[in-house]
Design an enzyme around this catalytic site. Structure first.
Site, short mmCIF file in Angstrom:
data_model
loop_
_atom_site.label_atom_id
_atom_site.label_comp_id
_atom_site.label_asym_id
_atom_site.label_seq_id
_atom_site.Cartn_x
_atom_site.Cartn_y
_atom_site.Cartn_z
N GLU A 90 4.54 8.36 2.50
CA GLU A 90 4.75 8.00 1.11
C GLU A 90 6.17 7.47 0.90
OE1 GLU A 90 2.85 10.11 -2.83
OE2 GLU A 90 3.99 11.31 -1.40
N ASN A 91 6.29 6.50 -0.03
CA ASN A 91 7.59 5.95 -0.44
C ASN A 91 8.34 5.28 0.70
OD1 ASN A 91 7.23 6.96 -3.11
ND2 ASN A 91 7.87 8.99 -2.38
N ARG A 92 7.61 4.81 1.70
CA ARG A 92 8.17 4.11 2.86
C ARG A 92 9.07 5.00 3.71
NH1 ARG A 92 4.49 1.51 1.62
NH2 ARG A 92 4.33 -0.75 1.42
N LEU A 93 8.94 6.32 3.54
CA LEU A 93 9.72 7.26 4.35
C LEU A 93 8.86 7.70 5.54
CD1 LEU A 93 11.43 9.33 1.52
CD2 LEU A 93 12.37 7.43 2.87
N LYS A 115 0.85 -1.18 0.00
CA LYS A 115 0.00 0.00 0.00
C LYS A 115 0.89 1.23 0.00
CE LYS A 115 -4.04 -2.07 0.45
NZ LYS A 115 -5.12 -1.97 -0.57
#
Length: 222
Positions: A198-201, A16
Site C-alpha cells: 500500500e502507498n507504494r511502500l 493501482k
C-alpha cells in the site's frame, strides 16, 4: 471515430493500490532458488498468469547498449536459470561479448516481481539436446527455419523455409538439433523479491551472493 476515441488517456492518473500482504525476512527461504520455487509455484497455480515462466531478459553489448526481450524460463535449480535461443541472435551475440544479464519476472496480477542479476554461460550440448527433444515437432522445425534477429524481406521467406523443413522432416521423424541453437544458464549473483504494498511502500528483499557461496539478505527502500 467516436468522441470516446478523441479522449486522451491520462497516464498520470493510471495507478493501482496494492493491498497484498507483505514479505518479511523471517519468511524467506535459505537460498534465493528455494524462495523462487515457492513464489513460482504460487504464480503457476494461483496467480492467474498467462505464462508464469515468461521473463524479460536484458543484455548489453560490448559498448554497453542495452536490449530486452521476453523469453521463457525452461529450468531452474541451485546452479541457475536456463533459457534457450539461437546462438546467432542478438541476445546471444550480446552475451558472447558481455555475459552479465538481468532477468525480470513481471507477475503483475500478484503484485510481485523477481529480478535476477548474474552471469550467463552456455549449457552443454547433451543438456541442450535433451531439452530439444521435448519441444513440439513444429517448434523443432522453427529453430531451424528462423535465423533469429536477422533481417528478412517478407513473412513468405520464413514460411517457405518452414515448409521445406516440414517436407524434409515430417511429423514422427527425428529433427536434428541445430548446431547454432542451445541454452544459457544464468548463475545468480543477486535475486530480488519485490512485493507490492500500500502507498507504494513496497517490500524489496534481495539475496546477495557471498564469497563463501552463501547468501546475505538485505532490505531495499521502495
Amino acid at each position: 471515430m467516436t468522441d470516446r476515441d478523441d479522449v486522451p488517456i491520462d497516464l498520470a492518473s493510471m495507478r493501482k493500490q496494492y493491498r497484498a500482504e507483505g514479505l518479511s525476512e523471517t519468511e524467506l527461504a535459505a537460498t534465493p532458488v528455494e524462495q523462487f520455487a515457492r513464489w513460482f509455484k504460487q504464480a503457476a497455480t494461483d496467480g492467474g498468469l498467462f505464462e508464469p515462466n515468461a521473463m524479460i531478459v536484458s543484455t548489453a553489448d560490448a559498448e554497453g547498449r542495452p536490449s530486452s526481450r521476453t523469453v521463457l524460463l525452461k529450468h531452474f535449480d541451485e546452479q541457475g536459470f536456463v533459457f534457450y535461443t539461437n546462438y546467432d541472435s542478438r541476445k546471444a551475440r550480446d552475451l558472447a561479448e558481455n555475459p552479465y544479464v538481468s532477468l525480470l519476472f513481471p507477475w503483475h496480477p500478484m503484485a510481485r516481481q523477481v529480478i535476477v542479476t548474474g552471469v550467463a554461460r552456455r549449457t552443454g550440448r547433451d543438456e541442450t539436446a535433451a531439452y530439444f527433444r521435448t519441444r513440439p515437432h513444429g517448434s523443432q522445425l522453427g529453430a531451424w527455419a528462423s535465423a533469429q534477429s536477422s533481417v528478412i524481406s517478407t513473412r513468405a521467406d520464413i514460411d517457405g523455409a518452414y515448409a521445406e523443413l516440414a517436407a524434409r522432416y515430417p511429423e514422427g521423424e527425428q529433427v536434428p538439433v541445430p548446431p547454432h541453437w542451445g541454452g544459457f544458464r544464468v548463475a545468480p549473483q543477486t535475486v530480488e523479491f519485490w512485493q507490492g504494498r500500500e502507498n507504494r511502500l513496497h517490500d524489496r528483499l534481495r539475496y546477495v551472493e557471498q564469497a563463501d557461496g552463501g547468501w546475505r539478505v538485505e532490505r531495499l527502500s521502495p
